[in-house]
Design a protein around this motif. Structure first.
Motif, PDB file in Angstrom:
ATOM      1  N   PHE A 145      -1.083   6.286  -5.519  1.00  0.00           N
ATOM      2  CA  PHE A 145      -1.166   6.644  -3.980  1.00  0.00           C
ATOM      3  C   PHE A 145      -2.646   7.018  -3.795  1.00  0.00           C
ATOM      4  CE2 PHE A 145      -0.526   5.779   0.364  1.00  0.00           C
ATOM      5  CZ  PHE A 145      -1.095   6.854   1.015  1.00  0.00           C
ATOM      6  N   ALA A 146      -3.599   6.115  -2.980  1.00  0.00           N
ATOM      7  CA  ALA A 146      -5.058   6.750  -2.920  1.00  0.00           C
ATOM      8  C   ALA A 146      -5.616   6.154  -1.508  1.00  0.00           C
ATOM      9  CB  ALA A 146      -5.871   6.490  -3.764  1.00  0.00           C
ATOM     10  N   GLU A 152     -15.006   0.068   4.281  1.00  0.00           N
ATOM     11  CA  GLU A 152     -14.114   1.071   4.872  1.00  0.00           C
ATOM     12  C   GLU A 152     -12.685   1.078   4.325  1.00  0.00           C
ATOM     13  OE1 GLU A 152     -14.272   1.160   9.192  1.00  0.00           O
ATOM     14  OE2 GLU A 152     -13.630  -0.939   9.425  1.00  0.00           O
ATOM     15  N   PHE A 153     -11.892   2.118   4.487  1.00  0.00           N
ATOM     16  CA  PHE A 153     -10.756   1.992   3.974  1.00  0.00           C
ATOM     17  C   PHE A 153      -9.937   1.348   5.359  1.00  0.00           C
ATOM     18  CE2 PHE A 153      -6.499   3.183   2.871  1.00  0.00           C
ATOM     19  CZ  PHE A 153      -5.751   3.793   3.912  1.00  0.00           C
ATOM     20  N   VAL A 154      -8.604   0.464   5.112  1.00  0.00           N
ATOM     21  CA  VAL A 154      -7.739  -0.088   6.160  1.00  0.00           C
ATOM     22  C   VAL A 154      -6.521   0.399   6.097  1.00  0.00           C
ATOM     23  CG1 VAL A 154      -6.980  -2.271   7.005  1.00  0.00           C
ATOM     24  CG2 VAL A 154      -9.381  -2.217   6.343  1.00  0.00           C
ATOM     25  N   ALA A 155      -5.917   0.319   4.727  1.00  0.00           N
ATOM     26  CA  ALA A 155      -4.501   0.813   4.631  1.00  0.00           C
ATOM     27  C   ALA A 155      -4.127   0.761   3.030  1.00  0.00           C
ATOM     28  CB  ALA A 155      -3.584  -0.377   5.182  1.00  0.00           C
ATOM     29  N   ALA A 156      -3.276   1.634   2.800  1.00  0.00           N
ATOM     30  CA  ALA A 156      -2.729   2.001   1.463  1.00  0.00           C
ATOM     31  C   ALA A 156      -1.517   2.077   1.450  1.00  0.00           C
ATOM     32  CB  ALA A 156      -3.364   3.287   0.842  1.00  0.00           C
ATOM     33  N   ILE A 157      -1.013   1.748  -0.029  1.00  0.00           N
ATOM     34  CA  ILE A 157       0.898   1.849   0.005  1.00  0.00           C
ATOM     35  C   ILE A 157       0.793   2.354  -1.444  1.00  0.00           C
ATOM     36  CG2 ILE A 157       0.854  -0.490  -0.928  1.00  0.00           C
ATOM     37  CD1 ILE A 157       3.589  -0.730   0.594  1.00  0.00           C
ATOM     38  N   SER A 158       1.854   3.335  -1.474  1.00  0.00           N
ATOM     39  CA  SER A 158       2.299   3.921  -2.788  1.00  0.00           C
ATOM     40  C   SER A 158       3.043   3.023  -3.644  1.00  0.00           C
ATOM     41  CB  SER A 158       2.863   5.195  -2.454  1.00  0.00           C
ATOM     42  OG  SER A 158       4.203   4.766  -2.079  1.00  0.00           O
ATOM     43  N   TRP A 159       2.908   3.482  -5.231  1.00  0.00           N
ATOM     44  CA  TRP A 159       3.412   2.411  -6.004  1.00  0.00           C
ATOM     45  C   TRP A 159       4.807   1.796  -5.839  1.00  0.00           C
ATOM     46  CZ3 TRP A 159       6.746   4.366 -10.605  1.00  0.00           C
ATOM     47  CH2 TRP A 159       7.398   5.485 -10.064  1.00  0.00           C
ATOM     48  N   ARG A 160       5.789   2.297  -5.179  1.00  0.00           N
ATOM     49  CA  ARG A 160       7.010   2.108  -4.816  1.00  0.00           C
ATOM     50  C   ARG A 160       7.067   1.499  -3.270  1.00  0.00           C
ATOM     51  NH1 ARG A 160      11.395   6.005  -7.850  1.00  0.00           N
ATOM     52  NH2 ARG A 160      10.930   5.381  -9.781  1.00  0.00           N
ATOM     53  N   GLY A 161       5.914   1.928  -2.489  1.00  0.00           N
ATOM     54  CA  GLY A 161       6.055   1.258  -1.203  1.00  0.00           C
ATOM     55  C   GLY A 161       6.633   2.546  -0.301  1.00  0.00           C
ATOM     56  N   GLY A 162       6.777   3.581  -0.700  1.00  0.00           N
ATOM     57  CA  GLY A 162       7.740   4.796   0.092  1.00  0.00           C
ATOM     58  C   GLY A 162       6.692   5.327   1.110  1.00  0.00           C
ATOM     59  N   GLY A 172      -0.939   1.142  13.849  1.00  0.00           N
ATOM     60  CA  GLY A 172      -0.086   0.302  15.097  1.00  0.00           C
ATOM     61  C   GLY A 172      -0.245  -1.156  15.484  1.00  0.00           C
ATOM     62  N   ARG A 173      -1.116  -1.427  14.665  1.00  0.00           N
ATOM     63  CA  ARG A 173      -1.837  -2.982  14.597  1.00  0.00           C
ATOM     64  C   ARG A 173      -1.271  -3.734  13.239  1.00  0.00           C
ATOM     65  NH1 ARG A 173      -6.647  -4.729  15.697  1.00  0.00           N
ATOM     66  NH2 ARG A 173      -7.428  -3.079  14.925  1.00  0.00           N
ATOM     67  N   PHE A 174      -1.903  -2.848  12.365  1.00  0.00           N
ATOM     68  CA  PHE A 174      -1.658  -3.711  10.894  1.00  0.00           C
ATOM     69  C   PHE A 174      -0.365  -3.002  10.377  1.00  0.00           C
ATOM     70  CE2 PHE A 174      -6.487  -4.585  10.037  1.00  0.00           C
ATOM     71  CZ  PHE A 174      -6.471  -5.346  11.452  1.00  0.00           C
ATOM     72  N   THR A 175       0.233  -3.691   9.240  1.00  0.00           N
ATOM     73  CA  THR A 175       1.135  -3.261   8.419  1.00  0.00           C
ATOM     74  C   THR A 175       0.855  -3.602   7.030  1.00  0.00           C
ATOM     75  OG1 THR A 175       2.756  -3.329  10.298  1.00  0.00           O
ATOM     76  CG2 THR A 175       3.755  -3.053   8.071  1.00  0.00           C
ATOM     77  N   ILE A 176       0.934  -2.564   6.295  1.00  0.00           N
ATOM     78  CA  ILE A 176       0.890  -2.961   4.345  1.00  0.00           C
ATOM     79  C   ILE A 176       2.161  -2.937   4.016  1.00  0.00           C
ATOM     80  CG2 ILE A 176       0.619  -0.452   3.951  1.00  0.00           C
ATOM     81  CD1 ILE A 176      -1.478  -1.354   1.967  1.00  0.00           C
ATOM     82  N   SER A 177       2.400  -3.814   3.029  1.00  0.00           N
ATOM     83  CA  SER A 177       3.883  -4.051   2.415  1.00  0.00           C
ATOM     84  C   SER A 177       3.770  -4.525   0.976  1.00  0.00           C
ATOM     85  CB  SER A 177       4.839  -4.968   3.023  1.00  0.00           C
ATOM     86  OG  SER A 177       4.196  -6.220   3.260  1.00  0.00           O
ATOM     87  N   ARG A 178       4.370  -4.156   0.142  1.00  0.00           N
ATOM     88  CA  ARG A 178       4.315  -4.732  -1.296  1.00  0.00           C
ATOM     89  C   ARG A 178       5.735  -5.198  -1.699  1.00  0.00           C
ATOM     90  NH1 ARG A 178       1.988  -0.144  -4.885  1.00  0.00           N
ATOM     91  NH2 ARG A 178       2.487  -1.909  -6.546  1.00  0.00           N
ATOM     92  N   SER A 226       3.044   0.350 -11.037  1.00  0.00           N
ATOM     93  CA  SER A 226       2.901   1.709 -11.128  1.00  0.00           C
ATOM     94  C   SER A 226       1.446   2.027 -10.426  1.00  0.00           C
ATOM     95  CB  SER A 226       2.701   2.278 -12.534  1.00  0.00           C
ATOM     96  OG  SER A 226       1.621   1.583 -13.195  1.00  0.00           O
ATOM     97  N   SER A 227       0.876   1.241  -9.684  1.00  0.00           N
ATOM     98  CA  SER A 227      -0.543   1.585  -9.083  1.00  0.00           C
ATOM     99  C   SER A 227      -0.147   1.620  -7.527  1.00  0.00           C
ATOM    100  CB  SER A 227      -1.565   0.385  -9.581  1.00  0.00           C
ATOM    101  OG  SER A 227      -1.623   0.369 -10.826  1.00  0.00           O
ATOM    102  N   GLY A 228      -0.889   2.682  -7.066  1.00  0.00           N
ATOM    103  CA  GLY A 228      -1.116   2.504  -5.399  1.00  0.00           C
ATOM    104  C   GLY A 228      -1.990   1.120  -5.300  1.00  0.00           C
ATOM    105  N   MET A 229      -1.804   0.784  -3.856  1.00  0.00           N
ATOM    106  CA  MET A 229      -2.420  -0.562  -3.461  1.00  0.00           C
ATOM    107  C   MET A 229      -3.290  -0.118  -2.246  1.00  0.00           C
ATOM    108  SD  MET A 229      -2.253  -2.800  -6.100  1.00  0.00           S
ATOM    109  CE  MET A 229      -2.922  -4.284  -5.248  1.00  0.00           C
ATOM    110  N   GLY A 230      -4.200  -1.053  -1.819  1.00  0.00           N
ATOM    111  CA  GLY A 230      -4.978  -0.751  -0.738  1.00  0.00           C
ATOM    112  C   GLY A 230      -5.637  -1.927  -0.188  1.00  0.00           C
ATOM    113  N   TRP A 231      -6.088  -1.917   1.131  1.00  0.00           N
ATOM    114  CA  TRP A 231      -6.875  -3.001   1.641  1.00  0.00           C
ATOM    115  C   TRP A 231      -8.114  -2.178   2.069  1.00  0.00           C
ATOM    116  CZ3 TRP A 231      -6.121  -8.206   1.275  1.00  0.00           C
ATOM    117  CH2 TRP A 231      -5.121  -8.686   0.969  1.00  0.00           C
TER     118      TRP A 231
END
Length: 123
Positions: free
Chosen positions: A103-104, A46-56, A66-72, A31-36
């Protein structure tokens, strides 16, 4: 309470790729947003990437877009950061973090942090 453990860091030449993983434990992961985030020597985190709780929903810093991709994978309690076309300026300690909201993109919204994993990109 959420515990986070990063892995997958290392040394690579410019243009190479790395895949960071973050293993999470705790009831609130799904149920948590996740980030790198990352922190280079002498620089602020510094912020790199974030993904919402369901990944949407995802968001990226302009420097990595364009170079990095976050997934969960909520079934496995894991978050990944696929890093391609790495540059020397990507060198930093990378941190996985869990937000108190779904999401944050700002660090102050994140309550739980991993210990970090070093990424070094040589030219």
């Amino acid at each position: 309470q959420v515990q986070l453990v990063e892995s997958g860091g290392g040394s690579v030449q410019a243009g190479g790729s790395l895949r960071l993983s973050c293993a999470a434990s705790g009831r609130t992961f799904s149920s948590s947003g996740m980030g790198w985030f990352r922190q280079a020597p002498g620089k602020e985190r510094e912020f790199v990437a974030a993904i919402s709780w369901r990944g949407g929903t995802t968001s990226y810093a302009d420097s990595v877009k364009g170079r990095f991709t976050i997934s969960r994978d909520n079934a496995k309690n894991t978050v990944h950061l696929q890093m391609n076309s790495l540059k020397p300026e990507d060198t930093a300690v990378y941190y996985c973090a869990a937000a108190r909201v779904r999401f944050a993109t700002t660090g102050h919204m994140y309550d739980y942090w991993g210990q970090g994993t070093q990424v070094t990109v040589s030219s």
